[in-house]
Design an enzyme around this catalytic site. Structure first.
Site, PDB file in Angstrom:
ATOM      1  N   SER A 152      31.039  36.382  69.549  1.00 47.75           N
ATOM      2  CA  SER A 152      30.472  36.943  70.777  1.00 47.75           C
ATOM      3  C   SER A 152      31.198  38.200  71.235  1.00 47.75           C
ATOM      4  CB  SER A 152      30.496  35.906  71.882  1.00 47.75           C
ATOM      5  OG  SER A 152      31.782  35.379  72.016  1.00 47.75           O
ATOM      6  N   CYS A 153      32.517  38.228  71.056  1.00 51.38           N
ATOM      7  CA  CYS A 153      33.281  39.348  71.589  1.00 51.38           C
ATOM      8  C   CYS A 153      32.983  40.636  70.820  1.00 51.38           C
ATOM      9  CB  CYS A 153      34.765  39.041  71.537  1.00 51.38           C
ATOM     10  SG  CYS A 153      35.269  38.365  69.964  1.00 51.38           S
ATOM     11  N   THR A 154      32.309  40.521  69.669  1.00 46.74           N
ATOM     12  CA  THR A 154      32.011  41.722  68.893  1.00 46.74           C
ATOM     13  C   THR A 154      30.561  42.144  69.061  1.00 46.74           C
ATOM     14  OG1 THR A 154      31.367  40.463  66.961  1.00 46.74           O
ATOM     15  CG2 THR A 154      33.667  41.055  67.127  1.00 46.74           C
TER      16      THR A 154
END
Lengths: 100, 377
Positions: free
Chosen positions: B320-322
């Site tokens: 998700s963080c990417t």
């Protein structure tokens, strides 16, 4: 996008389920609200050995990744994902039983 | 820099580069006009259409070129739903389709239609029986299934889905974006979509093929181009290059596919041996030759990509963080596998074995450093 059921239950095909047990009070609550994955998993891994064998840890998390990642961690580490309950303020309380 | 992100986009094939440069000079005029330069552009366009049609198992008059694979999917989904409106308003799609399919489904829902999502197993493969049952439910206007998943490489049971759709009298849209030019296009589709830059053609060319007899109505304002299926002036040079790349790539597919499958097979086997607490995801056998995906426990996906970039490796991630959103990949979620610490390695044509060796050499140290920075022993 693929969405979960609003009740927060995991509707994916699962392994055959164990016979239902009465809801259990968690022996420990790990508060990972506001923390991004993988932090909630790291907190769970650090603390699960603080409860007796067979007891339940509740992980409170609101990062959407935790909803998938805590059960996946249980599968990889041979612990049991008991259930995930939606929290009224958003996020989930994800119950994990220590198996060893 | 070792480029290991072919599933995002494949570098331009040399055959496409040559064709593009030639067609920029020869095929710039408006193919809809009647003078010499225009007729030459039209001839190039129609030759490219015939070539692509043959390689995907279609008739030339069934093939239209779009401005992207995403546009091909949007038009394929919404146009077939519009053409089949009287048959019903149900759209069936797997949970791991490309976001263009799912976003088109959201438009359909906002328009009062219904969408049924069919789940996948742990390997990302659609349950063929559940898909067949969903397609057979009354009022189904269209079913959508990818040939193979773009994030984990798992092949889908397209033949079973085609048979079930045929029995139910429902058209099947097959999204071949990730496999076209690498594996033969399966038969049995009613609508086929693909994207040229995934097979080594230029960006800006998609393929939309609609089988003769399938009812289809454009969801967009009327336009004369591409048999009234796609609006706007065709990019003839890019289309010519796309066809040249598909022809060249298809001719190489078997030998290069075998080579790439052996390399991804090695990554599948070696990563869990070299790095503790890793889950390799996707089907170990029923998979695309060039994609391998794994997730590392206790590692942030973004940190992993940044460190790999510093070490000279271009890869992507479904963590998700990417992503542009804060949600993890819907594919990994639907599979129920770890979404954090995720890396997708996808090998371009001609990748050197040496690049794979070096990747396997640097990965363990990078994962160890990131874990220790998070206090994981």
């Amino acid at each position: 996008m693929w969405r979960r059921r609003p009740d927060g239950r995991d509707t994916r095909a699962e392994e055959p389920e164990a016979p239902p047990r009465p809801a259990e009070v968690p022996a420990l609550t790990v508060d990972a609200l506001g923390r991004k994955c993988p932090i909630p998993i790291i907190m769970l891994a650090e603390r699960i050995n603080q409860v007796p064998m067979g007891a339940v840890v509740a992980v409170l998390a609101d990062d959407p990744a935790a909803f998938t990642d805590v059960p996946a961690w249980c599968r990889l580490k041979s612990h049991e994902h008991v259930a995930s309950h939606e929290l009224p303020q958003g996020g989930w309380s994800i119950h994990v039983r220590r198996n060893y | 820099m070792a480029y290991l992100d072919a599933a995002s986009t494949e570098p331009l094939h040399p055959a496409a580069r040559d064709a593009l440069l030639a067609a920029i000079d020869a095929g710039w005029a408006d193919p809809a006009r009647l003078y010499g330069t225009a007729r030459r552009a039209q001839m190039l366009l129609e030759r490219a259409r015939a070539e692509v049609a043959e390689l995907i198992g279609a008739r030339a008059d069934e093939v239209s070129f779009t401005s992207s694979g995403t546009q091909a999917v949007h038009l394929g989904v919404l146009g077939t739903l519009a053409g089949r409106r009287r048959a019903g308003r149900r759209l069936v799609a797997s949970a791991v389709e490309h976001s263009s399919v799912l976003h088109a489904g959201e438009v359909h829902e906002r328009d009062g239609g219904e969408v049924e999502i069919v789940g996948v197993g742990r390997t990302g493969r659609v349950d063929a029986e559940a898909f067949a049952a969903a397609v057979a439910r009354p009022g189904t206007a269209l079913a959508c299934l990818q040939t193979a998943n773009h994030e984990v490489g798992t092949l889908q049971p397209v033949e079973d889905a085609a048979e079930a759709s045929r029995e139910a009298g429902v058209p099947l849209l097959v999204d071949a974006a990730q496999s076209a030019g690498r594996l033969p296009v399966p038969g049995g589709w009613s609508v086929l979509t693909a994207s040229a830059h995934k097979w080594g053609g230029p960006a800006g060319v998609g393929v939309l093929a609609v089988r003769k007899g399938v009812r289809w109505r454009s969801p967009l304002p009327e336009d004369e181009r591409e048999r009234r299926r796609v609006p706007g002036f065709e990019n003839v040079p890019a289309i010519v290059a796309a066809a040249a790349a598909l022809r060249a790539r298809s001719a190489e597919a078997e030998a290069e596919g075998r080579r790439l499958a052996a390399l991804t097979g090695r990554i599948r086997a070696e990563v869990p041996r070299l790095v503790p607490d890793v889950e390799v995801v996707g089907d170990p056998d029923l998979r695309l030759p060039h994609i391998v995906t794994f997730s590392c426990l206790y590692v942030e996906g973004e940190a992993l990509l940044t460190e790999l970039d510093k070490a000279g490796f271009a890869v992507s991630s479904g963590s998700s963080c990417t992503a542009s959103t804060l949600r993890p990949s819907h594919v990994l979620e639907a599979m129920g596998v770890l979404t954090h610490g995720n890396v997708r390695v996808s090998l371009p044509r001609g990748v050197s074995e040496d690049d794979v060796d070096r990747f396997l050499a640097v990965l363990p140290g990078i994962v160890r450093r990131i874990r220790s920075s998070l206090g994981v022993r």
